[in-house]
Design a protein around this motif. Structure first.
Motif, PDB file in Angstrom:
ATOM      1  N   ASP A  94       6.945  10.680  19.338  1.00 44.79           N
ATOM      2  CA  ASP A  94       5.907  10.198  20.250  1.00 44.79           C
ATOM      3  C   ASP A  94       5.304  11.349  21.042  1.00 44.79           C
ATOM      4  O   ASP A  94       6.013  12.287  21.413  1.00 44.79           O
ATOM      5  CB  ASP A  94       6.496   9.173  21.226  1.00 44.79           C
ATOM      6  CG  ASP A  94       6.919   7.883  20.509  1.00 44.79           C
ATOM      7  OD1 ASP A  94       6.120   6.951  20.424  1.00 44.79           O
ATOM      8  OD2 ASP A  94       8.067   7.849  20.004  1.00 44.79           O
ATOM      9  N   GLY A 100       1.379   4.003  16.054  1.00 47.61           N
ATOM     10  CA  GLY A 100       0.009   3.958  16.551  1.00 47.61           C
ATOM     11  C   GLY A 100      -0.045   4.271  18.028  1.00 47.61           C
ATOM     12  O   GLY A 100       0.944   4.704  18.631  1.00 47.61           O
ATOM     13  N   GLY A 127       2.622   7.218  18.845  1.00 50.59           N
ATOM     14  CA  GLY A 127       3.872   7.572  18.165  1.00 50.59           C
ATOM     15  C   GLY A 127       4.085   6.748  16.918  1.00 50.59           C
ATOM     16  O   GLY A 127       3.287   5.869  16.591  1.00 50.59           O
ATOM     17  N   VAL A 137      16.454   3.429   5.866  1.00 48.88           N
ATOM     18  CA  VAL A 137      16.825   2.581   4.731  1.00 48.88           C
ATOM     19  C   VAL A 137      15.744   2.669   3.641  1.00 48.88           C
ATOM     20  O   VAL A 137      16.038   2.957   2.470  1.00 48.88           O
ATOM     21  CB  VAL A 137      16.993   1.111   5.178  1.00 48.88           C
ATOM     22  CG1 VAL A 137      17.390   0.243   4.002  1.00 48.88           C
ATOM     23  CG2 VAL A 137      18.019   1.003   6.288  1.00 48.88           C
TER      24      VAL A 137
HETATM   25  P1  HAM Z   1       8.293  -0.714  13.091  1.00 46.70           P
HETATM   26  O1  HAM Z   1       7.156  -0.733  12.134  1.00 46.70           O
HETATM   27  O2  HAM Z   1       8.761  -2.032  13.598  1.00 46.70           O
HETATM   28  O3  HAM Z   1       7.815   0.200  14.301  1.00 46.70           O
HETATM   29  O4  HAM Z   1       9.525   0.056  12.463  1.00 46.70           O
HETATM   30  C1  HAM Z   1       9.385   1.364  11.965  1.00 46.70           C
HETATM   31  C2  HAM Z   1      10.101   1.508  10.632  1.00 46.70           C
HETATM   32  O5  HAM Z   1      11.467   1.153  10.799  1.00 46.70           O
HETATM   33  C3  HAM Z   1       9.601   0.581   9.535  1.00 46.70           C
HETATM   34  O6  HAM Z   1       8.471   1.123   8.892  1.00 46.70           O
HETATM   35  C4  HAM Z   1      10.814   0.516   8.604  1.00 46.70           C
HETATM   36  O7  HAM Z   1      10.877   1.637   7.742  1.00 46.70           O
HETATM   37  C5  HAM Z   1      11.968   0.632   9.580  1.00 46.70           C
HETATM   38  N1  HAM Z   1      12.547  -0.707   9.796  1.00 46.70           N
HETATM   39  C6  HAM Z   1      12.182  -1.633  10.700  1.00 46.70           C
HETATM   40  N2  HAM Z   1      12.943  -2.740  10.586  1.00 46.70           N
HETATM   41  C7  HAM Z   1      13.826  -2.499   9.599  1.00 46.70           C
HETATM   42  C8  HAM Z   1      14.891  -3.247   8.985  1.00 46.70           C
HETATM   43  N3  HAM Z   1      15.206  -4.467   9.391  1.00 46.70           N
HETATM   44  N4  HAM Z   1      15.578  -2.675   7.970  1.00 46.70           N
HETATM   45  C9  HAM Z   1      15.290  -1.418   7.545  1.00 46.70           C
HETATM   46  N5  HAM Z   1      14.302  -0.676   8.076  1.00 46.70           N
HETATM   47  C10 HAM Z   1      13.578  -1.197   9.082  1.00 46.70           C
HETATM   48  C11 HAM Z   1       8.499   0.384  15.469  1.00 46.70           C
HETATM   49  O8  HAM Z   1       9.655   0.080  15.601  1.00 46.70           O
HETATM   50  C12 HAM Z   1       7.715   1.102  16.537  1.00 46.70           C
HETATM   51  N6  HAM Z   1       8.519   1.087  17.760  1.00 46.70           N
HETATM   52  C13 HAM Z   1       7.351   2.483  16.080  1.00 46.70           C
HETATM   53  C14 HAM Z   1       6.661   3.316  17.123  1.00 46.70           C
HETATM   54  C15 HAM Z   1       7.145   4.429  17.726  1.00 46.70           C
HETATM   55  N7  HAM Z   1       5.452   3.083  17.608  1.00 46.70           N
HETATM   56  C16 HAM Z   1       5.167   4.008  18.501  1.00 46.70           C
HETATM   57  N8  HAM Z   1       6.179   4.839  18.597  1.00 46.70           N
END
Ligand code: HAM
Length: 418
Positions: free
Chosen positions: A124, A273, A293, A299
């Motif tokens: 970020d 984003g 970020g 995984v």
């Molecule tokens: P998100 O798209 O929910 O973003 O998760 C980011 C990545 O984490 C996903 O593209 C995927 O590769 C991995 N991921 C999420 N859930 C799972 C799951 N259940 N099993 C395996 N892999 C998973 C965020 O979490 C935002 N907070 C990202 C962000 C950072 N935006 C700004 N700064």
């Protein structure tokens, strides 16, 4: 007793694969001037209820703790980051460039690439509103994937801008108060059947045909500044502009992007984003910083690496090199064990990876173990004492070495064959 569904045991090879991915992530982040931080695994449930959006809240591992607090295991890191920035606002010069590798927990339906725990690299930039910061993060995301041996044929970064929708929504007769709900429908376009989408769109008085026609013909001029910067860095080949990408999380305000494998076998590898209002909201207006970020999951990345032969080879070599021993001490005569232990200690003090049999064993068996463990040299403590037999297990060459010369001989042999 089995482990819970969606939770992994990390056996030595899995741990080595994880170490490899984390090491590559850390290396590239540092190359971009990012510094590492972390937050707590457990947070007040309200942090996510207020900020993450309904999809993630429905997946929380949450409970009431012994002090009657409603708590949740972190499903993501961004709300924690916003809380930490608001609390330590004055302590750091902006812009902040921070990365972290938290383990996150989401009660999702388990399938390939989707578990109930995963590690996420979060990167970020806080306190910079420029599109240069957006592009810097997209470039970092691409470099992280190139670093593990993936190429433009293997993945694509799909970029959009939530703000662009502000310009188009009035054409559909959709007001600002309906924007979040409408974008939630757009977010599912690629994942849900038309029959499911149709009634949801009808609630907004929009037909699927009209939406699809709009998406097919939308003027993507909006993205010209991003496109130019990506082109300058020779990164356009990894990117695609697509208004369908809006992201499921509630806090995004501007540029958003997601990375997918080209054949679309898996869920997104990474996503992120701009979230310019989150810190302001979380601090009740006390602190206000623009932010952008993304996070990349271990995984999905691991699955993709296994699919691409060159990336897989790189990872397998890295796994092997973490396990490989340099020296195996073969104790042929039990009365030599104290001498062997002394020399083993000296070699380990010099930084070598050394192993030996903890209990008496036949010499042949000890050599077999040395080979199984991938040792490069075997040192035999036997009848030749105070000389030692030094065997190169790759070439089969053997020589006798006085015990005091062993460290120097080992150094020469290992460096010449490194
Ligand atoms: P998100 O798209 O929910 O973003 O998760 C980011 C990545 O984490 C996903 O593209 C995927 O590769 C991995 N991921 C999420 N859930 C799972 C799951 N259940 N099993 C395996 N892999 C998973 C965020 O979490 C935002 N907070 C990202 C962000 C950072 N935006 C700004 N700064």
């Amino acid at each position: 007793m089995q482990s819970l569904p969606g939770f992994r045991d990390f056996l030595p090879n899995d741990c080595a694969a994880r170490n490899y991915i984390f090491a590559r992530w850390r290396e590239v982040c540092r190359r971009y001037g990012f510094v590492e931080w972390d937050g707590p695994v457990l947070e007040p449930t309200d942090l996510y209820k207020k900020k993450s959006g309904p999809e993630i809240v429905a997946q929380l591992f949450s409970f009431t703790d012994k002090g009657e607090r409603e708590v949740a295991m972190r499903p993501e890191l961004t709300p924690t980051l916003a809380r930490v920035i608001a609390a330590h606002e004055r302590e750091f010069k902006k812009p902040l460039k921070w990365f972290s590798i938290p383990q996150c927990f989401r009660y999702e339906k388990q399938q390939r690439g989707r578990l109930r725990e995963h590690f996420q690299l979060n990167c970020d930039i806080i306190g910079d509103q420029s599109s240069g910061a957006d592009v810097e993060l997209i470039a970092l995301c691409i470099d992280l994937l190139r670093e593990v041996g993936l190429a433009a044929d293997d993945f694509v970064v799909r970029i959009s801008d939530r703000a662009a929708w502000d310009r188009f929504l009035p054409d559909f007769g959709i007001g600002p108060e309906q924007k979040a709900d409408f974008l939630n429908v757009i977010d599912k376009l690629d994942r849900e059947e038309v029959e499911k989408i149709q009634p949801k769109l009808e609630l907004f008085g929009v037909s699927v045909a009209r939406l699809m026609a709009f998406l097919a013909n939308a003027n993507l001029e909006w993205f010209a500044p991003l496109r130019e910067q990506l082109e300058t860095r020779d990164l356009l080949q990894y990117c695609e502009f697509n208004l369908r990408i809006v992201r499921g999380l509630a806090y995004y305000t501007g540029v958003v992007f997601e990375v997918f494998d080209r054949p679309r076998k898996f869920r997104a590898i990474a996503g992120g984003g701009r979230y310019d209002t989150l810190i302001h909201q979380l601090s009740d207006g006390a602190v206000d910083f623009p932010a952008v970020g993304f996070a990349m999951g271990d995984v999905v990345l691991g699955e993709l690496i296994k699919e691409v032969p060159s990336a897989r080879k790189k990872m397998e070599e890295a796994i092997q090199s973490q396990h490989d021993l340099q020296i195996y001490a073969v104790i042929a005569k039990e009365e030599r064990r104290p001498d062997a232990l002394q020399l083993i200690q000296t070699l380990r003090d010099n930084g070598y990876r050394v192993d030996y049999s903890l209990t008496p064993a036949k010499v042949g068996k000890q050599f077999q173990t040395a080979e199984q463990l991938g040792a490069r040299l075997a040192v035999l403590f036997g009848d030749e004492w105070p000389q030692l037999k030094l065997k190169d297990l790759c070439t089969g060459d053997q020589s006798l070495v006085p015990r005091e010369e062993l460290p120097a001989r080992v150094a020469t042999l290992l460096s010449s064959r490194a």
